[in-house]
Design a protein around this motif. Structure first.
Motif, PDB file in Angstrom:
ATOM      1  N   MET A 167      36.903  87.464  46.294  1.00 50.88           N
ATOM      2  CA  MET A 167      38.354  87.637  46.409  1.00 50.88           C
ATOM      3  C   MET A 167      38.783  89.078  46.144  1.00 50.88           C
ATOM      4  SD  MET A 167      39.335  84.387  46.899  1.00 50.88           S
ATOM      5  CE  MET A 167      40.822  83.825  46.132  1.00 50.88           C
ATOM      6  N   ASP A 168      37.837  89.922  45.787  1.00 43.93           N
ATOM      7  CA  ASP A 168      38.166  91.341  45.620  1.00 43.93           C
ATOM      8  C   ASP A 168      37.981  92.109  46.922  1.00 43.93           C
ATOM      9  OD1 ASP A 168      39.050  91.430  43.107  1.00 43.93           O
ATOM     10  OD2 ASP A 168      37.235  92.256  42.187  1.00 43.93           O
ATOM     11  N   GLY A 169      37.544  91.412  47.960  1.00 36.98           N
ATOM     12  CA  GLY A 169      37.265  92.095  49.217  1.00 36.98           C
ATOM     13  C   GLY A 169      38.272  91.743  50.285  1.00 36.98           C
ATOM     14  N   VAL A 170      37.794  91.746  51.520  1.00 37.12           N
ATOM     15  CA  VAL A 170      38.700  91.531  52.657  1.00 37.12           C
ATOM     16  C   VAL A 170      39.248  90.105  52.696  1.00 37.12           C
ATOM     17  CG1 VAL A 170      37.701  93.309  54.118  1.00 37.12           C
ATOM     18  CG2 VAL A 170      36.709  91.017  54.130  1.00 37.12           C
ATOM     19  N   LEU A 171      38.642  89.205  51.925  1.00 37.42           N
ATOM     20  CA  LEU A 171      39.133  87.828  51.898  1.00 37.42           C
ATOM     21  C   LEU A 171      40.053  87.584  50.712  1.00 37.42           C
ATOM     22  CD1 LEU A 171      35.736  86.064  52.676  1.00 37.42           C
ATOM     23  CD2 LEU A 171      37.663  86.299  54.232  1.00 37.42           C
ATOM     24  N   GLY A 172      40.393  88.654  49.999  1.00 35.32           N
ATOM     25  CA  GLY A 172      41.043  88.535  48.703  1.00 35.32           C
ATOM     26  C   GLY A 172      42.509  88.185  48.710  1.00 35.32           C
ATOM     27  N   ASP A 173      43.039  88.119  47.490  1.00 33.90           N
ATOM     28  CA  ASP A 173      44.428  87.682  47.347  1.00 33.90           C
ATOM     29  C   ASP A 173      45.199  88.589  46.396  1.00 33.90           C
ATOM     30  OD1 ASP A 173      43.203  87.052  45.012  1.00 33.90           O
ATOM     31  OD2 ASP A 173      43.904  84.966  44.941  1.00 33.90           O
ATOM     32  N   ASP A 174      44.842  89.871  46.394  1.00 37.89           N
ATOM     33  CA  ASP A 174      45.583  90.756  45.500  1.00 37.89           C
ATOM     34  C   ASP A 174      46.277  91.874  46.267  1.00 37.89           C
ATOM     35  OD1 ASP A 174      43.296  91.973  46.209  1.00 37.89           O
ATOM     36  OD2 ASP A 174      42.668  92.574  44.190  1.00 37.89           O
ATOM     37  N   GLY A 175      46.626  91.573  47.524  1.00 39.09           N
ATOM     38  CA  GLY A 175      47.349  92.553  48.329  1.00 39.09           C
ATOM     39  C   GLY A 175      48.809  92.138  48.477  1.00 39.09           C
ATOM     40  N   PRO A 176      49.469  92.613  49.519  1.00 40.58           N
ATOM     41  CA  PRO A 176      50.846  92.174  49.783  1.00 40.58           C
ATOM     42  C   PRO A 176      50.871  90.658  50.021  1.00 40.58           C
ATOM     43  CG  PRO A 176      50.204  94.020  51.199  1.00 40.58           C
ATOM     44  CD  PRO A 176      48.971  93.576  50.505  1.00 40.58           C
ATOM     45  N   PRO A 177      51.967  89.990  49.644  1.00 40.16           N
ATOM     46  CA  PRO A 177      52.030  88.526  49.757  1.00 40.16           C
ATOM     47  C   PRO A 177      51.710  88.005  51.157  1.00 40.16           C
ATOM     48  CG  PRO A 177      53.896  89.347  48.501  1.00 40.16           C
ATOM     49  CD  PRO A 177      53.164  90.539  49.002  1.00 40.16           C
ATOM     50  N   GLU A 178      52.198  88.696  52.188  1.00 41.80           N
ATOM     51  CA  GLU A 178      51.952  88.198  53.559  1.00 41.80           C
ATOM     52  C   GLU A 178      50.464  88.226  53.871  1.00 41.80           C
ATOM     53  OE1 GLU A 178      53.889  91.457  53.525  1.00 41.80           O
ATOM     54  OE2 GLU A 178      55.226  90.112  52.436  1.00 41.80           O
ATOM     55  N   GLN A 179      49.826  89.332  53.451  1.00 45.67           N
ATOM     56  CA  GLN A 179      48.391  89.447  53.716  1.00 45.67           C
ATOM     57  C   GLN A 179      47.603  88.413  52.904  1.00 45.67           C
ATOM     58  OE1 GLN A 179      47.027  91.527  56.046  1.00 45.67           O
ATOM     59  NE2 GLN A 179      45.145  90.374  55.645  1.00 45.67           N
ATOM     60  N   ASP A 180      48.049  88.194  51.659  1.00 45.59           N
ATOM     61  CA  ASP A 180      47.358  87.190  50.821  1.00 45.59           C
ATOM     62  C   ASP A 180      47.432  85.816  51.476  1.00 45.59           C
ATOM     63  OD1 ASP A 180      46.856  89.158  49.045  1.00 45.59           O
ATOM     64  OD2 ASP A 180      48.338  88.526  47.545  1.00 45.59           O
ATOM     65  N   ALA A 181      48.613  85.488  52.001  1.00 50.91           N
ATOM     66  CA  ALA A 181      48.781  84.179  52.649  1.00 50.91           C
ATOM     67  C   ALA A 181      47.877  84.083  53.879  1.00 50.91           C
ATOM     68  CB  ALA A 181      50.235  83.976  53.037  1.00 50.91           C
ATOM     69  N   LYS A 182      47.818  85.187  54.578  1.00 55.32           N
ATOM     70  CA  LYS A 182      46.987  85.220  55.789  1.00 55.32           C
ATOM     71  C   LYS A 182      45.496  85.071  55.411  1.00 55.32           C
ATOM     72  CE  LYS A 182      46.769  87.919  59.997  1.00 55.32           C
ATOM     73  NZ  LYS A 182      47.065  89.148  60.681  1.00 55.32           N
ATOM     74  N   ASN A 183      45.113  85.757  54.342  1.00 55.81           N
ATOM     75  CA  ASN A 183      43.721  85.671  53.889  1.00 55.81           C
ATOM     76  C   ASN A 183      43.375  84.267  53.404  1.00 55.81           C
ATOM     77  OD1 ASN A 183      43.366  88.307  54.494  1.00 55.81           O
ATOM     78  ND2 ASN A 183      43.282  89.047  52.379  1.00 55.81           N
ATOM     79  N   LYS A 184      44.334  83.655  52.735  1.00 55.61           N
ATOM     80  CA  LYS A 184      44.092  82.298  52.262  1.00 55.61           C
ATOM     81  C   LYS A 184      43.876  81.362  53.458  1.00 55.61           C
ATOM     82  CE  LYS A 184      46.142  78.441  49.780  1.00 55.61           C
ATOM     83  NZ  LYS A 184      47.309  77.907  49.081  1.00 55.61           N
ATOM     84  N   ALA A 185      44.705  81.545  54.482  1.00 57.76           N
ATOM     85  CA  ALA A 185      44.539  80.731  55.692  1.00 57.76           C
ATOM     86  C   ALA A 185      43.157  80.969  56.304  1.00 57.76           C
ATOM     87  CB  ALA A 185      45.637  81.072  56.697  1.00 57.76           C
ATOM     88  N   LEU A 186      42.738  82.212  56.257  1.00 63.69           N
ATOM     89  CA  LEU A 186      41.425  82.545  56.808  1.00 63.69           C
ATOM     90  C   LEU A 186      40.321  81.819  56.033  1.00 63.69           C
ATOM     91  CD1 LEU A 186      39.637  84.236  58.670  1.00 63.69           C
ATOM     92  CD2 LEU A 186      39.887  86.152  57.097  1.00 63.69           C
ATOM     93  N   ARG A 187      40.419  81.859  54.715  1.00 63.05           N
ATOM     94  CA  ARG A 187      39.397  81.180  53.892  1.00 63.05           C
ATOM     95  C   ARG A 187      39.413  79.674  54.146  1.00 63.05           C
ATOM     96  NH1 ARG A 187      41.866  84.301  49.773  1.00 63.05           N
ATOM     97  NH2 ARG A 187      42.655  82.392  48.812  1.00 63.05           N
ATOM     98  N   CYS A 188      40.616  79.132  54.256  1.00 65.07           N
ATOM     99  CA  CYS A 188      40.713  77.679  54.473  1.00 65.07           C
ATOM    100  C   CYS A 188      40.160  77.306  55.848  1.00 65.07           C
ATOM    101  CB  CYS A 188      42.167  77.215  54.339  1.00 65.07           C
ATOM    102  SG  CYS A 188      42.759  77.317  52.638  1.00 65.07           S
ATOM    103  N   ALA A 189      40.384  78.162  56.812  1.00 65.01           N
ATOM    104  CA  ALA A 189      39.814  77.898  58.140  1.00 65.01           C
ATOM    105  C   ALA A 189      38.291  77.913  58.068  1.00 65.01           C
ATOM    106  CB  ALA A 189      40.315  78.946  59.128  1.00 65.01           C
ATOM    107  N   MET A 190      37.742  78.829  57.293  1.00 64.86           N
ATOM    108  CA  MET A 190      36.281  78.899  57.129  1.00 64.86           C
ATOM    109  C   MET A 190      35.755  77.643  56.442  1.00 64.86           C
ATOM    110  SD  MET A 190      35.981  82.936  56.063  1.00 64.86           S
ATOM    111  CE  MET A 190      34.209  83.140  56.141  1.00 64.86           C
ATOM    112  N   VAL A 191      36.511  77.195  55.439  1.00 69.94           N
ATOM    113  CA  VAL A 191      36.123  75.959  54.753  1.00 69.94           C
ATOM    114  C   VAL A 191      36.098  74.801  55.744  1.00 69.94           C
ATOM    115  CG1 VAL A 191      36.963  74.237  53.080  1.00 69.94           C
ATOM    116  CG2 VAL A 191      36.920  76.664  52.455  1.00 69.94           C
TER     117      VAL A 191
END
Lengths: 606, 317
Positions: free
Chosen positions: A350-374
């Motif tokens: 979560m400290d990398g490109v899949l992380g959640d410590d950036g701007p809120p929009e990007q975090d939401a987008k990254n979370k969606a990305l992780r969930c899609a991978m799951v």
């Protein structure tokens, strides 16, 4: 002339090598009464590295350690869910009302095995001070402890003792021997799992004399008070004989959790009322090649216990859930299906490109990305390809082996749905062009590579460009671990084996302050989760704690912190002349003391 | 006296060779070898603990200091303790090298002797059916992977699927009968694999010798085939044969047989080396690499001396 000289030289070299290569004195095959000795031959799929309890982190080392050394506690042999019981302790600890002070009483009259480390070679009595010394060793930097993390920041003054020179003459405020048989531990804050940690090989009682005598080579010269004494050791084989001084403690099968419906067919009833160990000799063969291990097991006269190698499962098993052996194997061998208390998963950094410590929009987008991978990950496929389809797949990080497991948890995160995965990606605005470049790490090895390829296959099926999903191989697990601990990877395949039967052991993997290089490899930081972890970490087992554990489990599933999980299942098999009920994980090697072997003359009686 | 002087001279000239080999291997071990730190730290390490282990392993020292330490260890034959087992490296080597020797020596001897005999026969019947048969067998031996040979040997000789007369695994040697029991199948595998290579090499050497004038002359004088093969051909072909045998010795002594020991569960130096490679146990690797290099130098000297014994015309100057 020259040929003759060469012949003589070759012969002399052979004779010299042969003389030096002899294994010493042959072990007797019959006892003083003329009856054949009972020999149990166990096998493992890897080798111990060290037998020093402070470094006994791997299964194979721990297996030897708990058979040679004593721990305060162990687990009831047959009881499931696991239940702690006294081993060298006389009873479960007395705990102060504030949960901070634990008092342990140990059995008097227990002695270490005779060894040259002691004056006159006679083992002395085990005393409380040995325990204090043994735990202190973990905080002595010179010992490279692999178990100190269990007690770091938990026992008053212990961390500082290590940092201030590890002077064994200096006392530790929170770790005291009140007298020869009483140990008192004072904690910085409640730690309900403390007694569990004293069932692990890390906490074994080590006599100071042995460490002084052998120095670093205590790692291959264990001196303990456990049921066996190590006679010979190499990374190919360990040979044990019973410790003649081992205390007489008749087995009470009812207390140990005996259930005739489960254990009756294995002949375990025969050990009731008798004091272990029951065999005259125990040998553990360490195999790294499964073909060799299987050939040795099926040979009939060599190893008596193993598990069906992955490549043999389909040939041996006729039913996978639950495991039932084919008739020809069932006639010859006892077997059980053992779902290990461990979880296999793929972590996201979560400290990398899949992380959640950036701007809120990007975090939401990254979370969606992780969930899609799951969602794109097909656990059943993974199970079928690598674990013969006999592994247990479940959502979250809490495995079925612990009581906090929730069998009714929603299975969305382990149900493969490629279309839904694609939809999640599209809804979040991800396209093949915008998807980040990822590095998936794994340690070298065909299986690890194949698992990486399978994972990449799932992701490319979802639309991830193959050139953006890099597989990176590391020569050893140490190198792979270095990359993880230095946050150099975006994701990777891992497994966590539980140290004790409490879900806290896996939930701590997501506690923010344990970020890398600590155990939180995902670098997951969620204040709400951390608060819950801190709250539950001081709670005694209760329905309320279980509820909170499950809530935390759901949080990491909802945040798609990693792709999880699966517990491998193994088809344990053993010869029918062996009496036992194996448990290779939480009990570690402690179940082996209860193994008996039938001999044609003696039957199963000792 | 001449031999002693020669040996000392060679020993001195061997030092750069040892330095070269150890330097290259040290570079490979340090820069490309596994990092042991992260295998030795616990499950939840702090940066401080990681730094402590790195310091203890000497990873924080400058490269040339570490290389200097290594040379010191090589000179004193004190390689310290294994990073994995914690046992003194010298003790490990003293225990395991004799086992590897006892394990591999019969296969080494039989493989070479049989290779020479088959090569002589093939050479004598050069171009004929026997020659072709032996060479076909040699090619088969060379073509099959050592791993397959080991597994097939275990299945055939040792398992319940085969004859089941030898052990799959172990090394419980207390007398010569035990020795034969444990060494037979590994020896078979070693011979099977080495025989092809040996036979082809020795046949080439012998055929070349057979074409020489002195052999033709001896044949013309009616020298019987046996005397011709052993006295005129084999003796004169001894130098390349001895060279090949001698240069195999360091590997037999130090490296053992990684696969054989691993599959048969034999606690020799090969298995120790294999474990050290896979776990990055540098003290053991340094010892094995350094000692192998030193043994090569000694072998080089011994080989040159043997040349003189074989052929008095050879000068050691």
């Amino acid at each position: 002339m020259l040929i003759a000289r060469l012949r003589v030289a070759a012969l002399a070299a052979l004779v010299a090598a042969l003389t030096a290569a002899c294994s010493g004195e042959r072990a007797p095959t019959t006892g003083a009464d003329g009856k054949p000795l009972k020999v149990y031959r166990h096998s493992e799929d890897g080798s111990p590295t060290t037998l020093d309890p402070v470094q006994a982190a791997i299964t194979y080392s721990n297996l030897v350690v708990v058979n040679v050394y004593d721990t305060l506690y162990t687990y009831k042999y047959l009881k499931r869910p696991y239940e702690l019981k006294p081993n060298l302790a006389t009873s479960l600890p007395t705990v102060s009302d504030d949960g901070l002070t634990y008092t342990f009483k140990i059995k008097p009259g227990v002695e270490y095995t005779d060894d040259e480390a002691f004056p006159d070679g006679k083992g002395r009595e085990v005393v409380a001070e040995d325990f204090v010394y043994s735990i202190k060793r973990h905080f002595d930097p010179a010992n490279r402890s692999q178990g100190s993390w269990l007690w770091t920041n938990k026992i008053v003054g212990l961390d500082d003792w290590g940092k201030n020179g590890a002077d064994y003459a200096k006392p530790v405020e929170g770790l005291k021997a009140l007298d020869d048989y009483t140990i008192q531990i004072t904690l910085n804050k409640p730690f309900p799992q403390l007694p569990y940690t004293f069932a692990m090989g890390f906490s074994a009682f080590v006599p100071k004399e042995a460490v002084d005598h052998y120095g670093r080579e205590i790692s291959v010269n264990p001196v303990g008070s456990g049921p066996f004494k190590l006679e010979r050791f190499s990374t190919a084989k360990a040979v044990f004989v019973p410790n003649p001084k081992f205390r007489q403690e008749p087995v009470d099968l009812e207390y140990e959790g005996y259930d005739p419906a489960i254990h009756g067919e294995f002949g375990v009833a025969a050990i009731d009322g008798r004091s272990p160990p029951f065999v005259d000799r125990m040998e553990i063969d360490f195999f790294t090649e499964t073909a060799s291990r299987w050939a040795s097991f099926t040979k009939g006269s060599e190893v008596q216990w193993t598990w069906a190698p992955v490549e043999q499962v389909d040939a041996v098993v006729k039913n996978k859930q639950p495991i039932v052996l084919k008739d020809e194997y069932a006639e010859k061998y006892h077997y059980t299906g053992d779902s290990e208390p461990a979880v296999v998963y793929a972590y996201f950094n979560m400290d990398g490109v899949l992380g959640d410590d950036g701007p809120p929009e990007q975090d939401a987008k990254n979370k969606a990305l992780r969930c899609a991978m799951v969602k794109a990950f097909d656990w059943q496929e993974r199970n079928d390809r690598f674990y013969n389809g006999i592994g247990a797949i479940y959502p979250g990080i809490i495995p079925p082996a612990v009581p906090e497991f929730d069998p009714n948890m929603d299975r969305w995160s382990v149900t493969h749905d490629l279309e839904e995965a694609k939809q999640i990606l599209a809804d979040a605005g991800w396209t093949p062009e915008t998807l980040p470049k990822l590095t998936y790490g794994h340690s070298a090895g065909v299986t690890q590579r194949q698992i990486g390829e399978l994972t990449r296959g799932f992701m490319t099926a979802m639309g991830w460009p193959i050139e953006k999903f890099e597989l990176k191989s590391y020569a050893t697990f140490g190198d792979f671990n270095r990359a993880i601990k230095n946050s150099q990877l975006d994701m990777g395949g891992l497994a966590w084996q539980l140290d004790y039967p409490d879900a806290e052991n896996v939930l701590q993997l997501f506690y923010g302050p344990y970020e890398t290089p600590g155990s939180n490899n995902a670098n997951y930081k969620n204040p709400e989760y951390d608060a819950l972890y801190e709250k539950t970490s001081v709670m005694q087992p209760s329905a309320e704690r279980t509820k909170l554990y499950r809530k935390m489990n759901q949080m990491i599933v909802d945040d798609c912190v990693q792709i999880m999980g699966l517990s491998r299942t193994r088809a344990y098999m053993w010869h029918k002349d062996v009496i036992g009920y194996p448990d290779r994980h939480i009990l570690g090697g402690q179940w082996i003391r209860y193994v008996d072997v039938k001999t044609p003359e003696a039957g199963s009686e000792g | 006296m001449e031999t002693l002087q020669y040996s000392l001279r060679k020993l001195i000239t061997g030092i750069p060779l040892i330095l070269g080999v150890t330097f290259i291997s040290f570079v490979l071990m340090v820069y490309f070898g596994p990092d042991k730190t992260y295998e030795l730290v616990g499950k939840n390490p702090t940066q401080e603990q990681i730094d402590q282990v790195r310091e203890q392993l000497g990873y924080d020292k400058p490269f040339f200091v570490r290389y200097g330490d290594y040379l010191g260890e090589l000179a004193t034959l004190d390689f310290g303790y294994s990073d994995s087992t914690g046992e003194r490296v010298s003790r490990i080597l003293v225990r395991t090298i004799p086992i590897s020797l006892a394990l591999t020596l019969p296969g080494f001897i039989i493989g070479n002797v049989l290779g020479i005999v088959l090569a002589l026969i093939a050479g004598f019947f050069r171009g004929g059916l026997i020659d072709k048969g032996i060479m076909a067998f040699a090619v088969i031996g060379m073509s099959i992977s050592f791993l397959i040979i080991i597994i097939a040997s275990q299945l055939f000789f040792s398992s319940s699927y085969g004859l089941n007369i030898f052990p799959v695994r172990g090394w419980e040697v207390y007398n010569f009968a035990d020795y034969l029991y444990y060494v037979t199948v590994p020896t078979f595998a070693i011979v099977f694999v080495s025989l092809g290579y040996n036979t082809r090499f020795y046949r080439a050497v012998i055929v070349e010798e057979m074409n020489r004038d002195h052999v033709r002359t001896a044949r013309a004088f009616g020298t019987p085939p046996g005397a011709l093969l052993f006295k005129n051909i084999l003796r004169n072909a001894a130098i390349p044969i001895v060279t090949r045998i001698m240069f195999s010795i360091p590997l037999v002594v130090i490296s053992g047989s990684l696969l054989i020991e691993s599959y048969f569960g034999i606690p020799g130096v090969g298995k120790v080396t294999f474990d050290a490679i896979t776990t990055g146990d540098q003290p053991i690797l340094k010892a094995v690499v350094g000692l192998t290099a030193a043994l090569f130098v000694v072998t080089l000297i011994a080989t040159d001396i043997m040349y003189k014994l074989i052929d008095p015309r050879v000068s050691l100057k």
